[in-house]
Design a protein around this motif. Structure first.
Motif, PDB file in Angstrom:
ATOM      1  N   UNK A 123     -10.173  -2.124  -6.748  1.00 31.00           N
ATOM      2  CA  UNK A 123      -9.124  -1.439  -7.103  1.00 31.00           C
ATOM      3  C   UNK A 123      -8.974   0.246  -7.395  1.00 31.00           C
ATOM      4  N   UNK A 124      -9.275   1.074  -6.157  1.00 22.67           N
ATOM      5  CA  UNK A 124      -9.894   2.353  -6.495  1.00 22.67           C
ATOM      6  C   UNK A 124      -8.707   3.102  -7.238  1.00 22.67           C
ATOM      7  N   UNK A 125      -7.502   2.591  -6.894  1.00 19.29           N
ATOM      8  CA  UNK A 125      -6.155   3.400  -7.600  1.00 19.29           C
ATOM      9  C   UNK A 125      -6.202   3.176  -9.099  1.00 19.29           C
ATOM     10  N   UNK A 126      -6.541   2.084  -9.696  1.00 20.60           N
ATOM     11  CA  UNK A 126      -6.717   1.576 -10.980  1.00 20.60           C
ATOM     12  C   UNK A 126      -8.190   2.675 -11.543  1.00 20.60           C
ATOM     13  N   UNK A 127      -9.098   2.497 -10.704  1.00 20.56           N
ATOM     14  CA  UNK A 127     -10.403   3.469 -11.370  1.00 20.56           C
ATOM     15  C   UNK A 127      -9.802   5.087 -11.331  1.00 20.56           C
ATOM     16  N   UNK A 128      -9.070   5.483 -10.310  1.00 18.23           N
ATOM     17  CA  UNK A 128      -8.837   6.715 -10.351  1.00 18.23           C
ATOM     18  C   UNK A 128      -7.673   7.131 -11.805  1.00 18.23           C
ATOM     19  N   UNK A 129      -6.718   6.118 -12.011  1.00 15.80           N
ATOM     20  CA  UNK A 129      -5.759   6.403 -12.979  1.00 15.80           C
ATOM     21  C   UNK A 129      -6.461   6.290 -14.363  1.00 15.80           C
ATOM     22  N   UNK A 130      -7.398   5.212 -14.507  1.00 16.77           N
ATOM     23  CA  UNK A 130      -8.064   5.062 -15.772  1.00 16.77           C
ATOM     24  C   UNK A 130      -8.996   6.384 -16.046  1.00 16.77           C
ATOM     25  N   UNK A 131      -9.748   6.820 -14.955  1.00 16.59           N
ATOM     26  CA  UNK A 131     -10.656   7.794 -14.973  1.00 16.59           C
ATOM     27  C   UNK A 131      -9.606   9.118 -15.392  1.00 16.59           C
ATOM     28  N   UNK A 132      -8.610   9.318 -14.851  1.00 13.93           N
ATOM     29  CA  UNK A 132      -7.835  10.448 -15.092  1.00 13.93           C
ATOM     30  C   UNK A 132      -7.270  10.586 -16.678  1.00 13.93           C
ATOM     31  N   UNK A 133      -6.947   9.314 -17.211  1.00  8.64           N
ATOM     32  CA  UNK A 133      -6.612   9.290 -18.645  1.00  8.64           C
ATOM     33  C   UNK A 133      -7.539   9.301 -19.543  1.00  8.64           C
ATOM     34  N   UNK A 134      -9.012   9.262 -19.123  1.00  9.67           N
ATOM     35  CA  UNK A 134     -10.154   8.983 -19.959  1.00  9.67           C
ATOM     36  C   UNK A 134     -10.537  10.669 -19.948  1.00  9.67           C
ATOM     37  N   UNK A 135     -11.534  10.932 -20.906  1.00  5.62           N
ATOM     38  CA  UNK A 135     -12.152  12.174 -21.254  1.00  5.62           C
ATOM     39  C   UNK A 135     -13.520  12.261 -20.309  1.00  5.62           C
ATOM     40  N   UNK A 136     -13.672  11.446 -19.345  1.00  7.28           N
ATOM     41  CA  UNK A 136     -14.892  11.767 -18.309  1.00  7.28           C
ATOM     42  C   UNK A 136     -14.927  13.176 -17.776  1.00  7.28           C
ATOM     43  N   UNK A 137     -15.968  13.731 -17.690  1.00  7.86           N
ATOM     44  CA  UNK A 137     -15.608  15.188 -17.187  1.00  7.86           C
ATOM     45  C   UNK A 137     -15.231  15.280 -15.625  1.00  7.86           C
ATOM     46  N   UNK A 138     -14.734  16.210 -15.248  1.00  2.00           N
ATOM     47  CA  UNK A 138     -14.197  16.378 -13.958  1.00  2.00           C
ATOM     48  C   UNK A 138     -15.334  16.411 -13.042  1.00  2.00           C
ATOM     49  N   UNK A 139     -16.431  17.015 -13.206  1.00  2.08           N
ATOM     50  CA  UNK A 139     -17.548  17.366 -12.417  1.00  2.08           C
ATOM     51  C   UNK A 139     -18.025  15.794 -12.072  1.00  2.08           C
ATOM     52  N   UNK A 140     -18.233  15.026 -13.250  1.00  2.32           N
ATOM     53  CA  UNK A 140     -18.766  13.736 -13.178  1.00  2.32           C
ATOM     54  C   UNK A 140     -17.912  12.813 -12.289  1.00  2.32           C
ATOM     55  N   UNK A 141     -16.593  12.945 -12.263  1.00  3.75           N
ATOM     56  CA  UNK A 141     -15.849  12.196 -11.564  1.00  3.75           C
ATOM     57  C   UNK A 141     -15.718  12.584 -10.090  1.00  3.75           C
ATOM     58  N   UNK A 142     -15.705  13.793  -9.824  1.00  3.76           N
ATOM     59  CA  UNK A 142     -15.887  14.634  -8.540  1.00  3.76           C
ATOM     60  C   UNK A 142     -17.180  14.059  -7.669  1.00  3.76           C
ATOM     61  N   UNK A 143     -18.232  14.343  -8.287  1.00  2.00           N
ATOM     62  CA  UNK A 143     -19.540  13.453  -7.657  1.00  2.00           C
ATOM     63  C   UNK A 143     -19.488  11.986  -7.510  1.00  2.00           C
ATOM     64  N   UNK A 144     -18.928  11.383  -8.576  1.00  2.00           N
ATOM     65  CA  UNK A 144     -18.990   9.826  -8.384  1.00  2.00           C
ATOM     66  C   UNK A 144     -17.805   9.470  -6.974  1.00  2.00           C
ATOM     67  N   UNK A 145     -16.883   9.916  -6.920  1.00  2.00           N
ATOM     68  CA  UNK A 145     -15.861  10.089  -5.908  1.00  2.00           C
ATOM     69  C   UNK A 145     -16.646  10.419  -4.557  1.00  2.00           C
ATOM     70  N   UNK A 146     -17.257  11.521  -4.338  1.00  2.00           N
ATOM     71  CA  UNK A 146     -17.721  11.979  -3.327  1.00  2.00           C
ATOM     72  C   UNK A 146     -18.797  11.287  -2.608  1.00  2.00           C
ATOM     73  N   UNK A 147     -19.804  10.664  -3.544  1.00  2.00           N
ATOM     74  CA  UNK A 147     -21.009   9.707  -3.554  1.00  2.00           C
ATOM     75  C   UNK A 147     -20.640   8.239  -3.115  1.00  2.00           C
TER      76      UNK A 147
END
Length: 205
Positions: A123-147
Motif C-alpha cells: 500500500x504505497x499510499x500508506x508508505x507515502x503518508x507515513x514517510x511524510x509524517x516522519x522525520x526521514x530525510x527528503x533525499x532518502x525518500x526521493x532516492x527510495x521512491x525513484x529506485x
C-alpha cells in the motif's frame, strides 16, 4: 457511476482504449494515470502499467509509468510533509501504529522504504503518508521512491507486456501469474515484518 461500476470498468483493454482516445496529448495520459494512483489508492497501478507498456511499447510505457508514479508519490510526500501537522492530520499523527511505523522508518531510513516500494501490492499510499509524517530525510525518500518504483514498474511492465501473448501462450500466462503471486507474497511478508518491528523497537526502549 458508482464505485463498483468503476472497478468493473478498470480493465487493461478499457485503459488502453482511453489512452488511445487521448493519444493526441502524447505521453500525458500515460503519466497522469499512474500519478493519480498516488492520490486515489483504489486505482490499479498494475493495470495502468500494463496498459502503458502495451499502448506505448515496453520502454516508453515503462518510462511514462515510472515518471507518473514517482511524481505522484513525491507530491503526496511533500504535501503531507508541509501540512501534516495541521488539525486534519493530527489524528493520524497521534495514532499509535502510525507513530511506531514513523519511528521505525526514521531509524532505518532508505532500506525498508526501498524494499516496500519494490513490490506492486504494497500500500504505497500508506508508505507515502507515513514517510511524510516522519522525520526521514527528503533525499532518502526521493532516492527510495525513484529506485523502488523503477524496480516495481519494470517488473510489472515486463511480465505484462504483450497482452495477446497472455491469452495465446498458456506457459507465459502461468509464468506471469506465478510472478505476480510471488511478488504479492513477498510484499505482504515485508509489510507484516514492518508492522512487527515497531513493536520490538518500542519494547527495547
Amino acid at each position: 457511476m458508482d464505485f463498483g461500476s468503476i472497478r468493473e470498468w478498470l480493465t487493461v483493454e478499457n485503459i488502453m482504449e482511453l489512452i488511445d482516445r487521448y493519444r493526441s496529448f502524447g505521453p500525458v495520459p500515460g503519466i497522469l494515470l499512474p500519478m493519480l494512483e498516488a492520490f486515489l489508492p483504489f486505482l490499479p497501478l498494475v493495470l495502468f502499467v500494463m496498459a502503458n507498456v502495451n499502448a506505448f511499447g515496453l520502454w516508453w510505457g515503462f518510462l511514462f509509468s515510472w515518471a507518473g508514479a514517482c511524481l505522484g508519490a513525491l507530491l503526496v510526500f511533500f504535501l503531507i510533509r508541509k501540512y501534516g501537522q495541521r488539525r486534519i492530520l493530527k489524528v493520524l499523527h497521534k495514532h499509535p501504529k502510525i507513530r511506531k511505523s514513523m519511528s521505525w522508518i526514521e531509524r532505518h531510513g532508505f532500506g525498508p522504504l526501498f524494499l516496500l516500494l519494490c513490490f506492486p501490492f504494497t500500500p504505497s499510499a500508506v508508505v507515502n503518508v507515513v514517510a511524510g509524517l516522519s522525520k526521514v530525510s527528503t533525499a532518502q525518500y526521493m532516492l527510495a521512491v525513484l529506485a523502488g518504483k523503477m524496480v516495481m514498474i519494470f517488473t510489472v511492465g515486463f511480465v505484462g507486456y504483450d497482452i495477446k501473448a497472455l491469452i495465446t501462450n498458456p506457459a507465459r500466462t502461468a509464468i506471469v501469474t506465478a510472478v505476480i503471486i510471488i511478488l504479492w507474497y513477498i510484499g505482504k511478508r515485508i509489510e507484516v515484518r514492518m508492522n512487527m518491528r515497531p513493536e520490538k523497537d518500542h519494547n527495547v526502549e
